[in-house]
Scaffold this active site. Structure first.
Site, short mmCIF file in Angstrom:
data_model
loop_
_atom_site.label_atom_id
_atom_site.label_comp_id
_atom_site.label_asym_id
_atom_site.label_seq_id
_atom_site.Cartn_x
_atom_site.Cartn_y
_atom_site.Cartn_z
N HIS A 191 -11.05 -18.58 3.84
CA HIS A 191 -10.73 -20.03 3.65
C HIS A 191 -9.95 -19.71 1.96
O HIS A 191 -9.02 -20.62 2.41
CB HIS A 191 -12.28 -20.45 3.57
CG HIS A 191 -12.89 -21.61 4.45
ND1 HIS A 191 -13.99 -20.92 5.03
CD2 HIS A 191 -12.72 -22.34 4.39
CE1 HIS A 191 -14.40 -22.42 5.67
NE2 HIS A 191 -13.21 -23.14 5.39
N ASN A 246 2.10 0.47 6.40
CA ASN A 246 1.45 0.74 5.57
C ASN A 246 1.19 2.24 5.19
O ASN A 246 0.81 2.74 4.80
CB ASN A 246 0.28 -0.22 4.87
CG ASN A 246 1.15 -2.09 5.41
OD1 ASN A 246 1.50 -1.87 5.06
ND2 ASN A 246 -0.26 -2.65 6.01
N ASP A 247 0.72 2.02 6.93
CA ASP A 247 0.04 3.34 7.27
C ASP A 247 1.03 5.20 7.48
O ASP A 247 1.14 5.40 6.20
CB ASP A 247 -0.98 4.21 8.18
CG ASP A 247 -1.70 3.51 7.67
OD1 ASP A 247 -2.93 3.36 6.68
OD2 ASP A 247 -2.71 2.39 8.85
N ARG A 272 -3.26 4.50 0.34
CA ARG A 272 -2.34 3.63 -0.34
C ARG A 272 -3.90 2.57 -0.87
O ARG A 272 -3.57 1.75 -0.78
CB ARG A 272 -2.23 2.37 1.22
CG ARG A 272 -3.69 2.53 2.26
CD ARG A 272 -3.04 2.33 3.63
NE ARG A 272 -3.24 0.82 3.64
CZ ARG A 272 -3.26 0.03 5.09
NH1 ARG A 272 -3.12 0.75 5.70
NH2 ARG A 272 -3.04 -0.66 4.94
N GLU A 320 2.71 4.77 13.06
CA GLU A 320 2.25 5.15 11.95
C GLU A 320 1.97 6.19 11.29
O GLU A 320 1.34 6.10 10.51
CB GLU A 320 0.84 3.88 11.41
CG GLU A 320 -0.32 3.38 12.44
CD GLU A 320 -1.31 2.85 12.28
OE1 GLU A 320 -1.36 1.92 11.62
OE2 GLU A 320 -1.60 2.76 13.07
N ARG A 329 -4.75 -8.39 14.02
CA ARG A 329 -6.32 -7.22 13.79
C ARG A 329 -6.97 -7.97 14.42
O ARG A 329 -7.99 -7.96 13.85
CB ARG A 329 -5.74 -7.10 12.10
CG ARG A 329 -4.73 -6.40 11.31
CD ARG A 329 -4.74 -6.43 10.26
NE ARG A 329 -3.93 -5.97 9.85
CZ ARG A 329 -2.78 -6.30 8.67
NH1 ARG A 329 -2.73 -7.30 9.30
NH2 ARG A 329 -1.73 -5.08 8.91
N CYS A 333 5.28 -4.35 11.00
CA CYS A 333 4.06 -5.90 11.89
C CYS A 333 3.36 -5.01 10.20
O CYS A 333 2.51 -6.02 9.57
CB CYS A 333 3.63 -5.64 12.54
SG CYS A 333 2.69 -3.78 12.75
N ARG A 386 -3.60 -6.17 18.64
CA ARG A 386 -4.19 -4.83 18.50
C ARG A 386 -5.86 -3.76 18.68
O ARG A 386 -6.28 -4.53 18.03
CB ARG A 386 -3.99 -4.29 16.93
CG ARG A 386 -4.39 -2.91 16.55
CD ARG A 386 -3.62 -2.33 15.18
NE ARG A 386 -3.94 -2.73 14.38
CZ ARG A 386 -4.18 -3.21 12.32
NH1 ARG A 386 -3.18 -2.44 11.72
NH2 ARG A 386 -5.14 -3.25 11.88
C1 PEP Z 1 0.48 -1.02 9.19
O1 PEP Z 1 -0.70 0.53 8.96
O2 PEP Z 1 1.51 -1.38 8.88
C2 PEP Z 1 -0.62 -1.70 9.46
C3 PEP Z 1 0.14 -2.98 10.15
O3 PEP Z 1 -1.81 -1.57 10.08
P1 PEP Z 1 -2.83 -2.24 9.02
O4 PEP Z 1 -2.33 -2.32 7.76
O5 PEP Z 1 -3.54 -2.86 9.90
O6 PEP Z 1 -3.37 -0.72 8.63
MG MG Z 2 -2.11 0.46 9.63
#
Ligand code: PEP
Ligand code: MG
Length: 573
Positions: free
Chosen positions: A194, A457-458, A468, A434, A299, A505, A335
């Site tokens: 929210h 990200n990963d 991270r 990733e 997710r 993504c 995913r």
């Molecule tokens: C990523 O790792 O970039 C990703 C999109 O997945 P998450 O951030 O959920 O690990």
């Molecule tokens: Mg990831």
């Protein structure tokens, strides 16, 4: 003595930059002591309850009226809360408790509301289950009135503040003093909470999920909230503040202009289409339909993290089907469960590991627990009959991982066929890229899967060996490093040679400058949080493909991340 600079990382759910003093919000504590009443006191206690009820309705009406003109969608929360106060069964339960059990009005309210909230939380339909939070919100309002406690108000400040809280209830955030609340930081809450939804619709920069922040910051401390990169910074030097002030002012002005791009198709200045997708974490997603052309990342783990038990096949099926039906024919990329690392399940003991991000995470955990994996695959495949679903596996590190995941899907497909279930026989199966070990064999992987999406990200954390979640390793976590750009370029080329789609993504896709580099490197599909869409579309619309390619090629000749960032900053504002 000036303390040393401190920084924390979190999930930027509503972009923007703010610099202001901390306002630590600790909601009023409502400890209800058990209290029995004499039979002669029943009438008086009933009057107290009726009085509180009337006052609560008045408060809610006032809140509704204040909000409904500019934000009719948000105002609905208060209409729903008023409806709760009209619920005859619930009110009867409170009155019976006062009348027959001879307990105080506070006790009766707490008992009845908690009991109803528990019942709701167990309902299979997640939409109904989610109403439990509203019941608790209304209960607190009644208790505050009965106990004569002042509501901690967030609707009137004398100066600019950054609100810092463990969590914020819908009613806290809906009445915010939007002139003075310049930013929000919480310890809990996901992109679809929210709090996140309201922050985005009010255009208040917000970072959620900053662990331990309420204990680390004090009232009145000045902080920088960078909800573009997801950083909270304290005890900074004057020149850093000045740089952030400039960025903040630029950001605000840009934001107004960018909103006009929200519903335009994604494309470069010279008309090369770039498909813009949206990342979601549940079936409660909101937004203009024309803003995104696909759902590039659903997710699914949030469904597992929110409940108190592993979601059953039916529960999952209902959610996936709902997502697909709401997507109205747009592709939805589900995913499969990505748990482990920083994400845990409250009801499931995961193996204790020294390096959980390098351990039994995501697909590895699913392969270790085939029952959990198969339940999800069954639910997903059954839901695939109701829209355009594709399934994507996270944490894929090798071809063996792909073979094993696909074989599991085949087993489940056979079972479903035998049981007579309808499902999409042509369903597309893809992978997250990733882990560097799969990125470096993207040419082989592209032959084996239907599509891929780059989890930047990963990928950054594994490529740079920099956690991270750890603010201390922030300088080592280099999404723009030369190594990262090379590997990204290789992945785009590999999938293009096979004629198979690859998107991005991770957070890079939603960062306008990074998005331009990604397109220059070969990306034609980007999926991001809804709030990032206007800025990315606006940036891409301002450059030709040739300009982006030229910039990406030049970046590939540079030697450090700093050089790359500087080069890009000089060219794109
Ligand atoms: C990523 O790792 O970039 C990703 C999109 O997945 P998450 O951030 O959920 O690990
Ligand atoms: Mg990831």
């Amino acid at each position: 003595m000036q303390q040393a600079r401190k920084a924390w990382k979190g999930n930027p759910v509503s972009p923007g930059i703010a610099i202001a003093k901390v306002f630590l919000y600790e909601p009023t504590i409502l400890a209800v002591e058990p209290r029995e009443i004499a039979p002669t006191a029943v009438t008086g206690e009933m009057d107290r309850f009726q009085g509180a009820l009337a006052q609560a309705k008045e408060q809610l009406q006032e809140l509704y009226d204040r909000l409904c003109i500019q934000h009719p969608q948000q105002a609905k929360i208060f209409a729903a809360h008023q409806e709760i106060l009209e619920d005859e069964e619930l009110l009867e339960e409170v009155e019976t408790a006062i009348n027959q059990e001879h307990i105080g009005a506070e006790n009766a309210v707490e008992q009845a509301f908690d009991q109803f909230a528990q019942m709701l939380a167990q309902v299979e339909d997640p939409l109904i289950a989610g109403r439990a939070a509203d019941l608790i919100d209304v209960k607190k309002r009644l208790l505050r009135i009965l106990m004569g406690k002042q509501e901690k108000r967030l609707d009137q400040f004398d100066e600019d503040v950054i609100l810092v809280a463990h969590d914020l209830l819908p009613s806290d955030t809906a009445t915010l003093d939007r002139e003075h609340v310049k930013g929000m930081i919480t310890e809990v809450g996901g992109s679809n909470s929210h709090c996140a939804i309201l922050a985005r619709s009010f255009l208040i920069p917000a970072i959620l999920g900053v662990e331990g922040i309420t204990g680390a910051l004090q009232d009145g401390w000045k902080v920088i909230l960078d909800a573009v990169e997801g950083n909270v910074i304290c005890f900074y030097e004057a020149d850093e503040e000045k740089a952030y002030e400039e960025r903040r002012d630029r950001f605000r002005q840009q934001q107004q202009e960018e909103q006009t791009y929200l519903c335009r198709p994604g494309m470069t200045k010279d008309g090369t289409p770039i498909q813009i997708g949206m990342n979601i974490g549940s079936d409660h997603y909101e937004g203009e339909e024309q803003a995104y052309s696909f759902i590039g990342l659903f997710r699914s783990e949030f469904l597992y993290m929110e409940g108190e038990h592993l979601p059953t096949e039916e529960e999952q099926f209902a959610v996936y089907r709902n997502v697909l039906e709401r997507a109205k024919g747009k592709t939805v990329t589900l995913r499969t469960l990505d748990i482990g690392g920083d994400k845990t399940l409250p009801y499931m003991e995961l193996p204790k590991e020294t390096n959980p991000f390098l351990g039994m995470r995501a697909l590895r955990l699913c392969l270790l627990h085939p029952d959990i994996f198969k339940t999800q695959l069954r639910a997903a495949l059954r839901a695939s009959a109701y829209g355009k679903l594709q399934i994507m596996f996270p944490m894929v590190g090798s071809m063996e991982d792909i073979y094993r995941a696909k074989s599991m899907v085949r087993q489940v497909q056979e079972e479903l066929t035998q049981e007579g279930y309808a499902y999409d026989k042509e369903i597309k199966l893809g992978i997250m890229i990733e882990i560097p070990s799969i990125a470096l064999i993207a040419d082989l992987a592209a032959k084996e899967v239907d599509f891929a999406s780059i989890g930047s990200n990963d990928l950054t954390q594994y490529l740079c060996a920099a956690d991270r979640m750890n603010a201390q390793t922030e300088a080592y976590y280099q999404s723009y490093s030369p190594a990262m750009l090379r590997i990204l370029g290789f992945v785009f080329r590999s999938f293009a040679s096979e004629g198979k789609p690859v998107s991005v993504c991770g957070e890079m896709a939603g960062n306008p400058k990074a998005a331009a580099i990604l397109v220059g490197l070969g990306a034609r599909k980007l999926s991001m949080n809804y709030a990032s869409i206007p800025a990315v579309k606006a940036k891409l619309a301002g450059m030709t493909l040739e300009e982006m390619e030229g910039m990406a090629n030049q970046c590939l000749t540079l030697r450090t991340e700093e050089e790359i960032r500087r080069y890009v900053d000089d060219r794109i504002f």
